[in-house]
Design an enzyme around this catalytic site. Structure first.
Site, mmCIF file in Angstrom:
data_model
loop_
_atom_site.group_PDB
_atom_site.id
_atom_site.type_symbol
_atom_site.label_atom_id
_atom_site.label_comp_id
_atom_site.label_asym_id
_atom_site.label_seq_id
_atom_site.Cartn_x
_atom_site.Cartn_y
_atom_site.Cartn_z
ATOM 1 N N ARG A 42 59.189 38.806 31.096
ATOM 2 C CA ARG A 42 58.218 39.896 30.979
ATOM 3 C C ARG A 42 58.898 41.268 30.984
ATOM 4 N NH1 ARG A 42 52.915 37.214 33.476
ATOM 5 N NH2 ARG A 42 52.982 35.483 32.022
ATOM 6 N N ASP A 156 39.646 45.434 36.296
ATOM 7 C CA ASP A 156 40.944 44.756 36.224
ATOM 8 C C ASP A 156 42.030 45.805 36.390
ATOM 9 O OD1 ASP A 156 41.755 41.742 35.050
ATOM 10 O OD2 ASP A 156 43.367 43.221 34.943
#
Ligand code: SAM
Length: 285
Positions: A42, A156
């Site tokens: 990532r 979120d």
């Protein structure tokens, strides 16, 4: 050799610890040793996007408060956003057969029309839109004459998923689990780049508000909510963080309100003051 291979050799244990502490302190997400290659993969995405050459340099850049924009991108790639419509179908069944009859009959008795729900960790929107479809269908079937003041807050930490959620456009494959009657009523078929896609209707969009919120931060609302969904989010947190967040979130729950967690999550061993109803469903006394 690709850039990701070059970089993967360079993430030292020391730097891994630094990154994982940063993720834990800011987002509550616990990256144990086994997550090192995931973190590397990532991080490589962000190195490619920013042109920064090493993990070390990236860490310095990231922890400089003037680069907060990059911090948001970093959290975007760290969080795992898997979701789908009507995930863990039993929850929607429970909502329709138990929670909504109970909530609406109490509200009608009290002369109150306000119903609020919160989808915490809503990812790309499938969860709050599923809740909205379930509730609006219930209203239509059972309380047709009542004008409810109904809203879902969907939050979120990742701005990337929220952008998708706000657009509300899904591929044919992603809406497969939506019951056909709901698909007809709540989606509009459109063609986008030569592909048939499904756009959520204005009726659904109107009842869902999306906001960025890190569950570890202060909550900028008062509540109370009749229902909170916080599913498949707490798996990323360690036990003390889970306990702290559950107590904080459920303090925004109305008495008798329901709290839904993911089926692989358990509140066992946490001090939360909720009543167990059935697997992954709790109620505030
Ligand atoms: C696996 S998805 C779950 C989506 C949906 N609730 C479901 O069950 O299908 C987890 C979501 O939690 C979000 N998340 C992770 N840490 C968070 C935090 N500290 N605050 C808010 N959201 C967070 C991620 O960005 C991700 O979209």
């Amino acid at each position: 050799m690709g850039i990701s291979r070059l970089n993967s050799a360079q993430l030292s244990d020391e730097l891994f610890q630094k990154f994982s502490k940063l993720v834990y302190d800011t987002a509550g997400i616990y990256l144990h040793e086994g997550k090192k290659s995931l973190l590397q993969a990532r991080l490589n995405k962000r190195l490619r996007a920013t042109g920064i050459k090493s993990y070390e340099e990236y860490y310095k850049y990231l922890t400089n408060p003037s680069n907060f924009g990059e911090f948001i991108h970093f959290l975007d790639v760290i969080s795992t956003n898997l979701t789908y419509f009507f995930r863990e179908y039993q929850h929607f069944d429970f909502l329709e057969k138990v929670a909504l009859p109970e909530i609406t009959s109490k509200k009608l008795k009290d002369g109150d029309r306000r119903i609020r729900m919160w989808s915490a960790g809503c990812s790309t929107g499938e969860e709050p839109y599923s809740i909205a479809m379930c509730v609006l269908t219930f209203f239509e079937k059972n309380t047709q004459k009542v004008k409810w003041d109904f809203k879902i807050l969907a939050t979120d930490i990742s701005t990337r998923v929220l952008q998708t959620a706000i657009k509300g456009i899904y591929s044919e494959d992603r809406v497969k689990k939506v019951p056909p009657a709901m698909k007809n009523r709540f989606f509009i078929k459109i063609v986008q780049n030569g592909e048939k896609v499904y756009q959520v209707s204005e009726e659904l969009k109107k009842v869902v508000t999306f906001r960025r919120l890190n569950l570890k931060d202060r909550y900028p609302f008062k509540g109370p909510f009749e229902v909170i969904f916080c599913r498949n989010v707490m798996i990323y947190f360690d036990k003390p963080t889970q306990g702290e967040l559950i107590r904080r979130m459920t303090s925004y729950l109305a008495p008798g309100g329901y709290f839904f967690v993911g089926h692989s999550e358990s509140l066992a061993g946490l001090n939360h003051g909720l009543k167990y109803v059935m697997p992954a469903i709790y109620q505030k006394p």
